[in-house]
Design a protein around this motif. Structure first.
Motif, mmCIF file in Angstrom:
data_model
loop_
_atom_site.group_PDB
_atom_site.id
_atom_site.type_symbol
_atom_site.label_atom_id
_atom_site.label_comp_id
_atom_site.label_asym_id
_atom_site.label_seq_id
_atom_site.Cartn_x
_atom_site.Cartn_y
_atom_site.Cartn_z
ATOM 1 N N GLY A 174 10.102 4.181 -3.637
ATOM 2 C CA GLY A 174 9.143 3.863 -2.583
ATOM 3 C C GLY A 174 9.414 2.506 -1.968
ATOM 4 O O GLY A 174 9.361 2.335 -0.746
ATOM 5 N N GLY A 175 9.724 1.532 -2.800
ATOM 6 C CA GLY A 175 10.054 0.202 -2.284
ATOM 7 C C GLY A 175 11.320 0.199 -1.461
ATOM 8 O O GLY A 175 11.381 -0.420 -0.388
ATOM 9 N N MET A 176 12.344 0.902 -1.944
ATOM 10 C CA MET A 176 13.609 0.953 -1.202
ATOM 11 C C MET A 176 13.449 1.680 0.131
ATOM 12 O O MET A 176 14.132 1.354 1.108
ATOM 13 C CB MET A 176 14.678 1.620 -2.054
ATOM 14 N N SER A 177 12.536 2.648 0.189
ATOM 15 C CA SER A 177 12.285 3.347 1.451
ATOM 16 C C SER A 177 11.654 2.411 2.481
ATOM 17 O O SER A 177 11.703 2.682 3.687
ATOM 18 C CB SER A 177 11.369 4.553 1.223
ATOM 19 N N LEU A 208 0.827 -1.208 0.000
ATOM 20 C CA LEU A 208 0.000 0.000 0.000
ATOM 21 C C LEU A 208 0.863 1.261 0.000
ATOM 22 O O LEU A 208 0.574 2.223 -0.720
ATOM 23 C CB LEU A 208 -0.919 -0.004 1.219
ATOM 24 N N LYS A 209 1.930 1.239 0.787
ATOM 25 C CA LYS A 209 2.821 2.402 0.843
ATOM 26 C C LYS A 209 3.484 2.655 -0.515
ATOM 27 O O LYS A 209 3.616 3.796 -0.956
ATOM 28 C CB LYS A 209 3.890 2.194 1.924
ATOM 29 N N ILE A 210 3.895 1.578 -1.172
ATOM 30 C CA ILE A 210 4.476 1.718 -2.515
ATOM 31 C C ILE A 210 3.430 2.284 -3.465
ATOM 32 O O ILE A 210 3.739 3.095 -4.345
ATOM 33 C CB ILE A 210 5.011 0.372 -3.022
ATOM 34 N N GLY A 211 2.182 1.874 -3.275
ATOM 35 C CA GLY A 211 1.090 2.395 -4.096
ATOM 36 C C GLY A 211 0.934 3.895 -3.961
ATOM 37 O O GLY A 211 0.661 4.597 -4.945
ATOM 38 N N PHE A 212 1.123 4.416 -2.745
ATOM 39 C CA PHE A 212 1.042 5.870 -2.553
ATOM 40 C C PHE A 212 2.224 6.575 -3.213
ATOM 41 O O PHE A 212 2.070 7.681 -3.742
ATOM 42 C CB PHE A 212 0.987 6.206 -1.062
ATOM 43 N N PHE A 213 3.387 5.943 -3.204
ATOM 44 C CA PHE A 213 4.527 6.517 -3.919
ATOM 45 C C PHE A 213 4.232 6.598 -5.416
ATOM 46 O O PHE A 213 4.653 7.544 -6.083
ATOM 47 C CB PHE A 213 5.789 5.672 -3.686
ATOM 48 N N GLN A 214 3.504 5.613 -5.933
ATOM 49 C CA GLN A 214 3.167 5.620 -7.356
ATOM 50 C C GLN A 214 2.346 6.854 -7.716
ATOM 51 O O GLN A 214 2.435 7.360 -8.844
ATOM 52 C CB GLN A 214 2.412 4.346 -7.744
#
Length: 264
Positions: free
Chosen positions: A161-164, A138-144
């Motif tokens: 976002g994934g690396m974060s 979900l967090k990666i989705g918000f980065f998108q």
């Protein structure tokens, strides 16, 4: 648009869609250099050839797409933020898409960020995308969603976002590729729907251009993804950062000197 122009744009799409360099920025420079007039079909073409790029991901990672339902659930969770934000702010996004200056600035700023990503997020806990949990997805989705600002690069936003979230470079990149499938499919479907709702249809020449574009984008994307993963594991993001800074500076420079940069 000629066949040669269609092939060149498809090569650019295949090369840049999954790299953290913004396909939009490259399309602006290429279309401006080739003098391609912006019209409804050209705008559709640049989105529709993403289907070829999508297919390259499915082919390269065929087993992943037929391994478990959990894989799809994670992609759905990650896709939801972009779907919601896209519907809520579609008009504003379209307005930003008309600004070549926005693309240039975003490319430049994103390039500066990529210079430091490897240092900021060097510690990793997740080495394989299958170990990503729903909260992380979900967090990666918000980065998108950040990639809705033209020039950001969907790939760059989701990988960073994934690396974060402590994913390795490879795991972050592969999840970014997988997330591209529903995202790009939805974008293409919406563009096609809008095209037909506006009363347009395809003629024989346009169908030929779409077929050629998708085939070329598919082949080039296959090579680009393979090469990118290998390069990313060994070298990281710094070269991509400098490259984005250069491309962003070129767009800003062309805009400042009065060149007509068409957003296609």
């Amino acid at each position: 648009m000629t066949v040669i122009q269609a092939i060149i744009l498809a090569i650019i799409e295949g090369l840049t869609e999954f790299l953290p360099v913004s396909s939009t920025g490259h399309m602006i420079i290429a279309s401006s250099a080739m003098g391609i007039a912006s019209n409804d079909f050209v705008k559709l073409f640049t989105v529709a050839i993403q289907l070829g790029a999508i297919l390259s991901v499915v082919v390269l990672y065929f087993k992943r797409f037929f391994k478990s339902l959990d894989f799809y659930y994670k992609l759905i969770v990650a896709f939801i933020p972009a779907a919601v934000f896209g519907l809520l702010f579609s008009k504003k996004i379209d307005e930003l898409m008309e600004s070549a200056l926005t693309v240039g600035i975003t490319l430049f700023v994103g390039g500066v960020i990529l210079l430091f990503v490897d240092k900021w997020f060097g510690k990793t806990d997740v080495e394989d995308e299958k170990d990503i949990n729903y909260a992380t997805a979900l967090k990666i989705g918000f980065f998108q969603c950040i990639a809705m600002i033209p020039g950001t690069s969907r790939s760059a936003a989701t990988i960073v976002g994934g690396m974060s979230q402590k994913l390795s470079r490879k795991a972050a990149a592969e999840f970014s590729f997988f997330l591209a499938v529903p995202t790009m499919f939805a974008a293409t479907a919406k563009k096609l729907l809008d095209f037909f709702k506006d009363g347009h249809t395809f003629n024989g020449e346009e169908i030929k251009l779409l077929v050629i574009g998708n085939v070329v984008a598919f082949i080039v994307a296959l090579l680009a993804i393979r090469t990118f993963i290998t390069f990313l594991e060994k070298k990281g993001f710094m070269l991509f950062g400098w490259y984005r800074i250069l491309v962003g500076a070129v767009i800003i420079g062309l805009y400042a000197t009065g060149h007509n940069l068409e957003i296609i």
